[in-house]
Write an enzyme that holds these catalytic residues in place. Structure first.
Site, PDB file in Angstrom:
ATOM      1  N   ASN A 116       0.837  -1.195   0.000  1.00 47.68           N
ATOM      2  CA  ASN A 116       0.000   0.000   0.000  1.00 47.68           C
ATOM      3  C   ASN A 116       0.872   1.245   0.000  1.00 47.68           C
ATOM      4  O   ASN A 116       1.940   1.277   0.601  1.00 47.68           O
ATOM      5  CB  ASN A 116      -0.969  -0.022   1.188  1.00 47.68           C
ATOM      6  CG  ASN A 116      -0.442   0.742   2.381  1.00 47.68           C
ATOM      7  OD1 ASN A 116      -0.525   1.972   2.441  1.00 47.68           O
ATOM      8  ND2 ASN A 116       0.119   0.012   3.345  1.00 47.68           N
ATOM      9  N   PHE A 120      -2.056   8.053   4.201  1.00 43.51           N
ATOM     10  CA  PHE A 120      -2.905   8.615   5.261  1.00 43.51           C
ATOM     11  C   PHE A 120      -4.112   9.360   4.682  1.00 43.51           C
ATOM     12  O   PHE A 120      -4.425  10.491   5.095  1.00 43.51           O
ATOM     13  CB  PHE A 120      -2.118   9.581   6.163  1.00 43.51           C
ATOM     14  CG  PHE A 120      -1.042   8.958   7.012  1.00 43.51           C
ATOM     15  CD1 PHE A 120      -0.935   7.587   7.163  1.00 43.51           C
ATOM     16  CD2 PHE A 120      -0.124   9.769   7.668  1.00 43.51           C
ATOM     17  CE1 PHE A 120       0.067   7.027   7.960  1.00 43.51           C
ATOM     18  CE2 PHE A 120       0.877   9.220   8.467  1.00 43.51           C
ATOM     19  CZ  PHE A 120       0.969   7.854   8.607  1.00 43.51           C
ATOM     20  N   SER A 181       5.108   4.975   8.984  1.00 46.53           N
ATOM     21  CA  SER A 181       4.574   4.697   7.659  1.00 46.53           C
ATOM     22  C   SER A 181       5.567   5.140   6.591  1.00 46.53           C
ATOM     23  O   SER A 181       6.148   6.229   6.697  1.00 46.53           O
ATOM     24  CB  SER A 181       3.245   5.424   7.442  1.00 46.53           C
ATOM     25  OG  SER A 181       2.859   5.351   6.079  1.00 46.53           O
ATOM     26  N   ASN A 183       4.752   6.003   3.609  1.00 44.76           N
ATOM     27  CA  ASN A 183       4.011   6.655   2.533  1.00 44.76           C
ATOM     28  C   ASN A 183       3.784   8.149   2.720  1.00 44.76           C
ATOM     29  O   ASN A 183       3.092   8.777   1.932  1.00 44.76           O
ATOM     30  CB  ASN A 183       2.666   5.944   2.339  1.00 44.76           C
ATOM     31  CG  ASN A 183       2.857   4.491   1.949  1.00 44.76           C
ATOM     32  OD1 ASN A 183       3.669   4.182   1.089  1.00 44.76           O
ATOM     33  ND2 ASN A 183       2.131   3.602   2.599  1.00 44.76           N
ATOM     34  N   THR A 184       4.341   8.724   3.780  1.00 45.13           N
ATOM     35  CA  THR A 184       4.359  10.173   3.953  1.00 45.13           C
ATOM     36  C   THR A 184       5.813  10.617   3.930  1.00 45.13           C
ATOM     37  O   THR A 184       6.598  10.189   4.778  1.00 45.13           O
ATOM     38  CB  THR A 184       3.704  10.582   5.292  1.00 45.13           C
ATOM     39  OG1 THR A 184       2.321  10.224   5.259  1.00 45.13           O
ATOM     40  CG2 THR A 184       3.827  12.082   5.522  1.00 45.13           C
ATOM     41  N   LYS A 219       4.452   3.510  17.373  1.00 47.97           N
ATOM     42  CA  LYS A 219       4.536   2.419  16.394  1.00 47.97           C
ATOM     43  C   LYS A 219       5.790   2.599  15.553  1.00 47.97           C
ATOM     44  O   LYS A 219       6.021   3.676  14.988  1.00 47.97           O
ATOM     45  CB  LYS A 219       3.298   2.410  15.495  1.00 47.97           C
ATOM     46  CG  LYS A 219       3.246   1.209  14.548  1.00 47.97           C
ATOM     47  CD  LYS A 219       1.881   1.111  13.877  1.00 47.97           C
ATOM     48  CE  LYS A 219       1.774  -0.160  13.035  1.00 47.97           C
ATOM     49  NZ  LYS A 219       0.416  -0.328  12.452  1.00 47.97           N
ATOM     50  N   ASN A 248       5.281  -1.723  11.734  1.00 48.98           N
ATOM     51  CA  ASN A 248       4.548  -1.227  10.581  1.00 48.98           C
ATOM     52  C   ASN A 248       4.963  -2.027   9.337  1.00 48.98           C
ATOM     53  O   ASN A 248       5.615  -3.062   9.447  1.00 48.98           O
ATOM     54  CB  ASN A 248       4.840   0.267  10.396  1.00 48.98           C
ATOM     55  CG  ASN A 248       3.676   1.034   9.807  1.00 48.98           C
ATOM     56  OD1 ASN A 248       3.025   0.568   8.869  1.00 48.98           O
ATOM     57  ND2 ASN A 248       3.403   2.214  10.333  1.00 48.98           N
TER      58      ASN A 248
END
Length: 350
Positions: A116, A120, A181, A183-184, A219, A248
């Site tokens: 993925n 967010f 994450s 993805n940021t 996390k 994660n």
């Protein structure tokens, strides 16, 4: 039956489209009190031997849903009615944002994995807080996972997290700071202790100031070097955090950009858990996520020192009643080992 439906039907459709359809269906279920209660009675964990207490919160079973599925706190009660012991909603940011361009969710069926790069996507902290204020029709432990708004620069990250915490901590059974994450852009930089300390101090002040004092966890990513895992563990102890969620998604894969979850993450997630347990013992609650597919995985994480375990990708491939099935198997296993409570298994081979 589910395997046949998944193989012949669901996998032929865009993964994110199926995800949104599922969330919408569960959100509808959450608004049907009688059906929701009937499902909860049939599938939620009710065996007293499965009860776990962590950071002062009582969980009916150790297996919960990881953040990433219910991004806007739309269907936590319905998810709990299908057998999960807790539901972690989010990741939620202070400001609404659309996330990254589509397509951004991909199945790797042969590996029982997902990639993925959602980024967010959510309606923001205020909207989530409004949903979380509603009375719960069935018992459910709800954790709230918060992250950095993409457009906010790194120098203002702490203030951004604090804005989310002020909205959401009062409604959460526990709060999670997500700095892991992939993805940021730049988010994982915040795992460096020099940047993480002031951020956690600021959020902890908000969490400690809620009427019931909201437990705070952080996390982390599986891609941290071992010495950085140790450094975060030491910082969590120093600041008096309540726990660490490990881990994660990983960026160590040869496929699409984004975070990989599911079976390929299993070994590293377990390795990080064992390292954390060796570092902190039982002074922090450890929550293990990543590569959890079946009762053997859950049991192994408990023995290695996790108090709670989370799944997401395993549910996608395992079907709607995946968590209920695992909790029933755990009940049998506890009795087979002559235990009165599953808590006797926690850390047994750490």
């Amino acid at each position: 039956m589910y395997r046949l439906v998944f193989t012949q039907v669901l996998r032929r459709f865009d993964a994110e489209a199926v995800h949104h359809l599922t969330v919408s269906a569960l959100a509808l279920l959450a608004r049907l009190p009688l059906l929701k209660r009937l499902l909860h009675r049939a599938f939620a964990p009710h065996d007293p031997a499965l009860r776990v207490t962590a950071f002062g919160v009582h969980f009916p079973g150790p297996l919960g849903l990881a953040a990433g599925f219910d991004k806007d706190a739309a269907c936590a009660e319905a998810v709990a009615s299908l057998g999960f012991g807790h539901v972690e909603v989010g990741t939620i940011t202070a400001h609404a944002q659309p996330g990254n361009p589509r397509p951004r969710l991909f199945r790797l069926v042969g590996q029982r994995a997902l990639i993925n790069r959602m980024g967010f996507n959510n309606a923001g902290a205020r909207a989530a807080a409004r949903r979380l204020r509603r009375a719960r029709g069935v018992p459910v432990v709800v954790g709230v996972n918060i992250g950095k708004t993409k457009v906010v620069p790194e120098a203002q990250a702490a203030a951004d997290y604090v804005a989310s915490a002020r909205q959401l901590a009062p409604m959460a059974d526990y709060l999670v700071v997500n700095v892991s994450s992939p993805n940021t852009p730049g988010l994982r930089n915040l795992q460096a202790v020099s940047l993480l300390r002031p951020l956690l101090v600021a959020v902890k002040e908000v969490a400690d100031g809620t009427p019931r004092r909201t437990p705070l966890l952080v996390k982390i990513a599986p891609d941290l070097a071992d010495e950085d895992v140790d450094a975060v563990a030491d910082l969590a102890l120093e600041l008096g955090l309540d726990g660490i969620i490990a881990t994660n998604t990983t960026i160590r894969h040869g496929g699409e950009t984004g975070g990989l979850s599911g079976r390929p993450l299993k070994a590293r997630s377990l390795e990080v858990l064992r390292r954390l347990r060796a570092r902190v013992g039982d002074r922090l609650t450890l929550v293990s996520a990543g590569g959890v597919e079946d009762v053997d995985d859950v049991w192994e994480r408990l023995l290695a020192g996790a108090t709670l375990v989370q799944g997401y990708t395993g549910w996608i491939y395992g079907g709607p009643l995946w968590a209920a099935h695992i909790h029933r198997q755990l009940s049998r296993r506890v009795r087979r080992h002559g235990m009165k409570s599953i808590t006797e298994a926690i850390g047994r081979v750490a």
